[in-house]
Motif scaffolding. Sequence first.
Motif, short mmCIF file in Angstrom:
data_model
loop_
_atom_site.label_atom_id
_atom_site.label_comp_id
_atom_site.label_asym_id
_atom_site.label_seq_id
_atom_site.Cartn_x
_atom_site.Cartn_y
_atom_site.Cartn_z
N LEU A 1 5.17 10.86 0.19
CA LEU A 1 4.52 9.79 -0.07
C LEU A 1 3.16 10.40 -0.71
CD1 LEU A 1 4.40 6.67 2.05
CD2 LEU A 1 5.13 6.41 0.35
N ARG B 1 0.70 -1.79 -0.08
CA ARG B 1 0.04 -0.22 -0.11
C ARG B 1 0.55 1.33 -0.07
NH1 ARG B 1 -3.34 -1.91 5.30
NH2 ARG B 1 -0.95 -2.45 5.35
N SER B 2 2.11 1.45 0.51
CA SER B 2 3.35 1.78 -0.05
C SER B 2 4.26 1.79 -0.42
CB SER B 2 3.20 3.29 1.48
OG SER B 2 3.71 2.05 1.62
N TYR B 3 4.69 2.27 -1.13
CA TYR B 3 5.85 2.19 -2.44
C TYR B 3 6.73 2.81 -2.12
CZ TYR B 3 8.26 1.49 -6.24
OH TYR B 3 9.54 1.23 -7.72
N SER C 1 -0.06 4.82 -2.18
CA SER C 1 1.13 6.06 -2.07
C SER C 1 2.14 5.74 -2.91
CB SER C 1 1.06 6.61 -0.52
OG SER C 1 1.02 5.65 0.41
N TYR C 2 3.37 6.61 -3.39
CA TYR C 2 4.28 6.64 -4.09
C TYR C 2 5.07 7.81 -3.26
CZ TYR C 2 7.07 6.38 -8.45
OH TYR C 2 8.23 6.58 -8.97
N PRO D 1 7.52 3.18 4.32
CA PRO D 1 7.05 2.15 3.25
C PRO D 1 7.12 0.82 3.50
CG PRO D 1 9.14 2.73 2.63
CD PRO D 1 9.17 3.53 4.28
#
Length: 254
Positions: free
Chosen positions: A246, A8-10, A50-51, A77
């Motif tokens: 993010l 879910r986060s990167y 998110s990224y 992340p």
Amino acid sequence: MGESAVFRSYVAIGDSFTEGVGDELPDGRVRGWADMVAAGLAAASEEPVSYANLAIRGRLLGRIISEQLEPALALKPELLSFNGGGNDMMRPRMSLEYLVALTRHVLDRAADTGTHVLLLSGANPSLHLPLGSVMQRRGDELAVALKPVIAGRKAVTMVHNWSDPELMKRDYWSADRLHLNATGHARVARNVLTALGVDWHPPVDESVAERIGTATYYRQYVLPWIGRRLTRKSSGDGRVPKFAELTPVERPRL
């Protein structure tokens, strides 16, 4: 990896390869494989993704780690992608042991925080570059040296773009012969998403490799690169990350 991994986060760290140089958009921004991977993760997830992308072009591996690793981990992340060393391989001297030690440090720090690492090699430009045989040898040696560092780590996904024969074709490279074009970045994104178990292909139009004469190539790309080395300047001087925090990723259609 077997089943699709849900992240879910990167956060991405690295140099021009991860920043997306070579995949320029009409408004002058760069996109690149990491942006496409973020879109693929969003497409495959039922939850918001998110990224952030902290990569800066021209960075040597030491600076990638000293400037980007801790800020990336501070974002907490679930997935961290890491690539670097290409600029080191282009220097007259390269310490293989140094690059391996730095990579081990990244993997150890990520393990400390429970972060899954996406470790990927860059595409292989050696067929198209002056002194490409040196790049080929160094890249091959680094790939072999990293195997024991990666072995046994369950929270690491390795993507071997260096050994992808398709990516070595000229059609995947931009005019500078060093950076992938949009088609090349899309190929890397597909390699990554496949390794993560995500069945999504970036909707990128096929690029036509820009070909220029040898004299023009040296004048536009090789001589300026030599000039930066002599003056100890970098193409990334003064640049900031394109996504320092993010940011929610718009979910594309599957």
